[in-house]
Design a protein around this motif. Sequence first.
Motif, PDB file in Angstrom:
ATOM      1  N   LEU A  12       1.886  20.241 -46.035  1.00  0.00           N
ATOM      2  CA  LEU A  12       2.517  20.028 -44.735  1.00  0.00           C
ATOM      3  C   LEU A  12       3.949  20.559 -44.722  1.00  0.00           C
ATOM      4  N   THR A  13       4.339  21.100 -43.579  1.00  0.00           N
ATOM      5  CA  THR A  13       5.705  21.561 -43.346  1.00  0.00           C
ATOM      6  C   THR A  13       6.227  20.880 -42.088  1.00  0.00           C
ATOM      7  N   GLY A  14       7.475  21.114 -41.782  1.00  0.00           N
ATOM      8  CA  GLY A  14       8.023  20.563 -40.551  1.00  0.00           C
ATOM      9  C   GLY A  14       7.272  21.060 -39.334  1.00  0.00           C
ATOM     10  N   SER A  15       6.920  22.344 -39.339  1.00  0.00           N
ATOM     11  CA  SER A  15       6.187  22.920 -38.222  1.00  0.00           C
ATOM     12  C   SER A  15       4.805  22.293 -38.073  1.00  0.00           C
ATOM     13  N   SER A  16       4.082  22.116 -39.181  1.00  0.00           N
ATOM     14  CA  SER A  16       2.730  21.555 -39.089  1.00  0.00           C
ATOM     15  C   SER A  16       2.773  20.075 -38.733  1.00  0.00           C
ATOM     16  N   LEU A  17       3.773  19.351 -39.215  1.00  0.00           N
ATOM     17  CA  LEU A  17       3.914  17.951 -38.825  1.00  0.00           C
ATOM     18  C   LEU A  17       4.159  17.825 -37.327  1.00  0.00           C
TER      19      LEU A  17
END
Length: 467
Positions: A12-17
Amino acid sequence: MSTPDVQFAEGLTGSSLLYDAMTEARSVDPALPALPDPKAFRKGLPDLICAFEAQRAASVHRVELAKQLSDHVLDHTRLGDRRLVDALDDGVASPLTLVDGTGTPGWVPSVTYRDETYTGSAIGALAQRMREDHQLTDAAADALRWVARELLGEPVVLTGKRFAVLGAGAELAPTPYLLAAGAKVLWVDKKLPELVPSAFAGTLAYAEDASDLLAHVPSIGAQLARAAADGPLHVGLFAYAPGKGRELRLTAAMNALADRVEDLASVSMWVSPTTPGEVAPGERDDRHARRRSAPRWQRALCRARMLPEPAFHAAGDVQIARSIVPLQGPTYLAAQYLGKMMAAEAWAARRAPMRVSANVAGITHTASLEHPLFLAGFRGAPTFGVEIFRPDQTRVISTLLMLHDLFNPAAPAAEADLAAPERARRVAGQAVHGGVRSAPFVLDHTIRVAAMVGLAKEPSLLGKLRG
């Protein structure tokens, strides 16, 4: 063995979260706009999130959505191989080092704005001037006037008040003013305090092995629980560090800690103006006035779509400023939107009588904004009526708004008889946006044109951009 850091679940990344949180929110309110595939989402994020927030803010499920969106980050944040919220069970409070200040309690706030200095109760006049300059909302001006009238007739004294400041050493944290006013402050920051007793009046407490908000979270949680058990505790969430997802990981850690303590007196934070915030009626009037008086060259750039309109997304009567700056990245936006805006609304609606202070602070020339494009944009920003604040200005004004929220009986999140959605709406209303919310053109494009103006004024910045 090394201590594990707070991390997101694998992959997970900030974008996917952010993408997953917004997608799942449609299970609560299907009227929310559907998102495109992740690649198109990242490309169109500035407008997608503003349109999404307009629908959320207008929804009858506003509070439920705020809680789901903010909880999504915590549900996918880990400490080692465990959920962060579960790992907090393991915390043990460490012995504290206590340092008593020897100064006389009393903080006299002073702000210099456009070459004029306002000290103490004169800050009421500053509020009026900044409102006339389209720099803040009516709610923020009213709050500053209340502080000037009720608290600033003499030095601010906070003897007997107790604060835990997470990110106490941050550039914009209110820690020095709280200590000057005589408060007892639990310092939580990777950078340990270097203050000598004569430099403050309160009591400073800290523990070296409960200082790192990414590695010592269980211990910090135990410290907060012990402090809250001793009486009313005000908790400030001010830690920030860019890169490697730290801004979102730190925000998640601080939110988990605040959630954990049941009887907090208050939770406070600063929110960036480059988030999808609501445009109040006063700012709408300001925007129309600024659009009518825009110079001819700006109107020409608008016709050429180099300065596009409208500067907002709307859903019914709700307008959300198109104030996202893509250069700051999706992880920064996730920290501000999910970790601050949504968390603040959820707390304000559901944790009364706990006070929640989540005021918007103006764009500030801090050490984290030394990117050449920002520097050029800062130089040209006044051409568009956007104020770039110095750290000392933001820190004083934001601290005063925080004191209003903590001690005014009629503060945004203080009135227990308000319906939950109204409490949520009001907690976001005090904004020192520096002209961002009342700008007539989309902010990101305005910054780019302002950067060209700035380069014309200071050509030496061009070399930094090329480098």
